[in-house]
Design a protein around this motif. Structure first.
Motif, PDB file in Angstrom:
ATOM      1  N   GLY A 151      15.404  19.732 -49.841  1.00 38.57           N
ATOM      2  CA  GLY A 151      15.631  20.339 -51.149  1.00 38.57           C
ATOM      3  C   GLY A 151      16.733  21.374 -51.164  1.00 38.57           C
ATOM      4  O   GLY A 151      16.986  22.005 -52.194  1.00 38.57           O
ATOM      5  N   GLY A 152      17.405  21.582 -50.054  1.00 38.89           N
ATOM      6  CA  GLY A 152      18.480  22.578 -49.953  1.00 38.89           C
ATOM      7  C   GLY A 152      18.133  23.624 -48.923  1.00 38.89           C
ATOM      8  O   GLY A 152      18.674  23.657 -47.837  1.00 38.89           O
ATOM      9  N   GLY A 153      17.192  24.511 -49.269  1.00 43.03           N
ATOM     10  CA  GLY A 153      16.705  25.496 -48.312  1.00 43.03           C
ATOM     11  C   GLY A 153      17.531  26.766 -48.259  1.00 43.03           C
ATOM     12  O   GLY A 153      18.499  26.850 -47.513  1.00 43.03           O
ATOM     13  N   GLY A 420      21.162  25.529 -64.516  1.00 36.77           N
ATOM     14  CA  GLY A 420      20.758  24.875 -63.283  1.00 36.77           C
ATOM     15  C   GLY A 420      19.415  25.365 -62.786  1.00 36.77           C
ATOM     16  O   GLY A 420      18.923  26.426 -63.197  1.00 36.77           O
ATOM     17  N   VAL A 421      18.809  24.593 -61.870  1.00 37.22           N
ATOM     18  CA  VAL A 421      17.538  24.977 -61.258  1.00 37.22           C
ATOM     19  C   VAL A 421      17.613  24.774 -59.753  1.00 37.22           C
ATOM     20  O   VAL A 421      18.440  24.017 -59.250  1.00 37.22           O
ATOM     21  CB  VAL A 421      16.357  24.147 -61.820  1.00 37.22           C
ATOM     22  CG1 VAL A 421      16.177  24.411 -63.304  1.00 37.22           C
ATOM     23  CG2 VAL A 421      16.548  22.662 -61.554  1.00 37.22           C
ATOM     24  N   TYR A 422      16.735  25.474 -59.054  1.00 40.76           N
ATOM     25  CA  TYR A 422      16.552  25.282 -57.611  1.00 40.76           C
ATOM     26  C   TYR A 422      15.262  24.498 -57.451  1.00 40.76           C
ATOM     27  O   TYR A 422      14.164  25.011 -57.684  1.00 40.76           O
ATOM     28  CB  TYR A 422      16.480  26.636 -56.908  1.00 40.76           C
ATOM     29  CG  TYR A 422      16.233  26.557 -55.416  1.00 40.76           C
ATOM     30  CD1 TYR A 422      17.013  25.746 -54.600  1.00 40.76           C
ATOM     31  CD2 TYR A 422      15.224  27.312 -54.823  1.00 40.76           C
ATOM     32  CE1 TYR A 422      16.799  25.684 -53.235  1.00 40.76           C
ATOM     33  CE2 TYR A 422      15.006  27.263 -53.462  1.00 40.76           C
ATOM     34  CZ  TYR A 422      15.792  26.452 -52.674  1.00 40.76           C
ATOM     35  OH  TYR A 422      15.571  26.383 -51.312  1.00 40.76           O
ATOM     36  N   LEU A 423      15.384  23.229 -57.077  1.00 40.09           N
ATOM     37  CA  LEU A 423      14.256  22.308 -57.143  1.00 40.09           C
ATOM     38  C   LEU A 423      13.118  22.685 -56.198  1.00 40.09           C
ATOM     39  O   LEU A 423      11.957  22.369 -56.473  1.00 40.09           O
ATOM     40  CB  LEU A 423      14.742  20.887 -56.862  1.00 40.09           C
ATOM     41  CG  LEU A 423      15.646  20.311 -57.964  1.00 40.09           C
ATOM     42  CD1 LEU A 423      16.293  19.014 -57.503  1.00 40.09           C
ATOM     43  CD2 LEU A 423      14.873  20.099 -59.250  1.00 40.09           C
ATOM     44  N   ASN A 424      13.397  23.346 -55.096  1.00 39.32           N
ATOM     45  CA  ASN A 424      12.329  23.742 -54.169  1.00 39.32           C
ATOM     46  C   ASN A 424      11.338  24.718 -54.797  1.00 39.32           C
ATOM     47  O   ASN A 424      10.230  24.883 -54.293  1.00 39.32           O
ATOM     48  CB  ASN A 424      12.921  24.369 -52.908  1.00 39.32           C
ATOM     49  CG  ASN A 424      13.310  23.338 -51.875  1.00 39.32           C
ATOM     50  OD1 ASN A 424      13.134  22.137 -52.070  1.00 39.32           O
ATOM     51  ND2 ASN A 424      13.857  23.797 -50.762  1.00 39.32           N
TER      52      ASN A 424
END
Length: 470
Positions: A151-153, A420-424
């Protein structure tokens, strides 16, 4: 008749499950077996799921067998490692839980680590820190490495070294048709691009190699200020980070400690404005940065100190025990005075009860924003601030109330959000409905084309919702 592997003598009522167990070294748990309820339960207790059966593989070969079996039986496949980040309940699916594939090997010479699919960050810390090396974990070592990274991290070394996804050197991945591939910058590079931030919808990671970094000691902790000066704290934080070096990754938090026995008496039922951070450069420089806060106003509690990086979890003190949670997030383009006022109106429990435990603003940028956009699927690299809102949600009614409450707050903040969103940090319906907002528009379309190439039947449909597009 198929041979059963040594040491296993399953007695399944349905012969198809006996057939699958005979092909794997790990365990198969059906709905009728003892341990089913424990196995199906993830970390987030707000999510209940009822898979058709659960496989706990021992190795990549077991994963390949399970995927091939599911395809032959017409079953969709869901994947978990430690139970964090469940996006969609695995109802009537074959759930593969990789928690027993938790091998970690560290190579000091190359400053890399090989990590099995079920390993937690704490296992990596235990192997890397004695060698003076650190992985790019998040705020909790109890979280699984692979899911967090897909998910990025973004963690406490993010501004200096970037996202966890950026540190991956290669993945070993089982595709939706049961084939094993290696994905790197040189092999299956299109898949490598998609896995670095694209979630778990393109394949099942059985292991990966990551880069480690020379960090053994940091200056980190928290400053607690009275909630009555929250506006001044947020304004000062905005000015402080404007010239912050990349060695400093920090956040500012409006915190409502719940009135429960687990919380120390001083904090119990109280609200605070908190500044927290981790400085990974020379200790004396980190001390000088934090000293400016002490000179401005003495905090109620001063927890900043020199610490081994292995103690980094003490900065956020995230809960370890499974809990029913509500979590949402949004990227901010600026922290204006108007945005500060809205946060103070909605978050602190000063004018009556608040449904939120905290609102945290994390400072991003630095190494995260310097990475070439085409190096991986992860998006929103240019956004400077990440707003995370979290609370407990013991009932569906509470969850819906929090959706409405935080939705109203984000609507009011709209002029200051990037979209935007941070999916984690998303859960519930939002984690599937807003997937496109986790990426640049062209990046999301590229992910959909990759999905069509690697999983055209959408059999891996329980990660981020990336439908195949020809």
């Amino acid at each position: 008749m198929e041979a059963t592997r040594p040491g296993l003598a399953p007695a399944f009522a349905d012969p198809k499950w006996a057939r699958l167990q005979s092909r794997i070294q790990g365990r198969l748990i059906t709905r009728k077996d003892a341990g089913y309820d424990e196995a199906r339960t993830g970390w987030d207790l707000a999510i209940q799921q009822w898979p058709a059966a659960i496989v706990l593989p021992r190795d990549a070969g077991d994963v390949m067998e399970a995927v091939a079996f599911a395809k032959a039986e017409g079953l969709a496949v869901a994947v978990q490692s430690t139970g964090h980040g469940v996006v969609r309940p695995a109802n009537d699916r074959l759930l593969i839980i990789t928690s027993e594939m938790n091998e970690v090997r560290v190579d000091a010479a190359s400053q890399t680590a090989w990590i099995g699919a079920g390993a937690k960050w704490g296992m990596v810390l235990d192997k890397a820190q004695p060698l003076g090396l650190a992985p790019l974990l998040g705020s909790s070592p109890d979280v699984g490495v692979v899911g967090y990274t897909l998910g990025g991290g973004y963690g406490w070394l993010g501004r200096k070294y970037g996202m966890s996804a950026d540190s991956v050197r290669f993945f070993e991945v089982v595709t939706a048709d049961g084939q094993m591939l290696r994905a790197s910058a040189a092999e299956n590079s299109d898949l490598f691009w998609g896995l670095r931030g694209g979630g778990g919808s393109l394949g099942i990671i059985t292991g990966m190699e990551i880069q480690l970094y020379p960090v053994s000691t940091v200056y980190g902790g928290n400053l607690f200020y009275p909630i009555e000066v929250a506006r001044e704290v947020l304004q000062r934080y905005r000015d402080w980070i404007a010239s912050a070096p990349e060695e400093l990754t920090s956040s500012v938090v409006l915190m409502n400690f719940p009135p429960i026995p687990k919380v120390p008496e001083f904090f119990r039922g109280q609200s605070f404005a908190m500044v927290r951070g981790c400085y990974c450069g020379p200790v004396e420089q980190g001390e000088a940065l934090v000293q400016s806060w002490r000179a401005w106003r003495a905090p109620l509690v001063d927890g900043f100190k020199v610490m081994p990086f292995s103690d980094v979890a003490t900065i956020s003190n995230d809960p370890v025990d499974p809990s029913p949670v509500f979590s949402t997030a949004a990227w901010l383009r600026e922290l204006s005075d108007e945005a500060i006022d809205l946060l103070i109106q909605h978050v602190p429990a000063t004018n009556g009860p608040s449904p939120l435990i905290f609102a945290e603003l994390r400072h991003a940028g630095g190494a995260v924003s310097r990475v070439q956009a085409n190096s991986g699927a992860y998006g929103n690299r240019e956004a400077p601030l990440l707003l995370h809102l979290l609370s407990m949600a013991p009932t569906q009614e509470a969850f819906r109330h929090l959706q409405q409450y935080t939705g109203d707050l984000k609507q009011a903040l709209q002029p200051y959000l990037t979209g935007g969103v941070y999916l984690n940090f998303l859960n519930g319906e939002e984690s599937r409905q807003r997937v496109a907002d986790g990426y640049a528009p062209e990046g999301f379309q590229r992910l959909k084309r990759l999905k069509a190439a690697y999983d055209p039947e959408n059999r891996l449909q329980h990660g981020f919702d990336i439908g195949p597009r020809p």
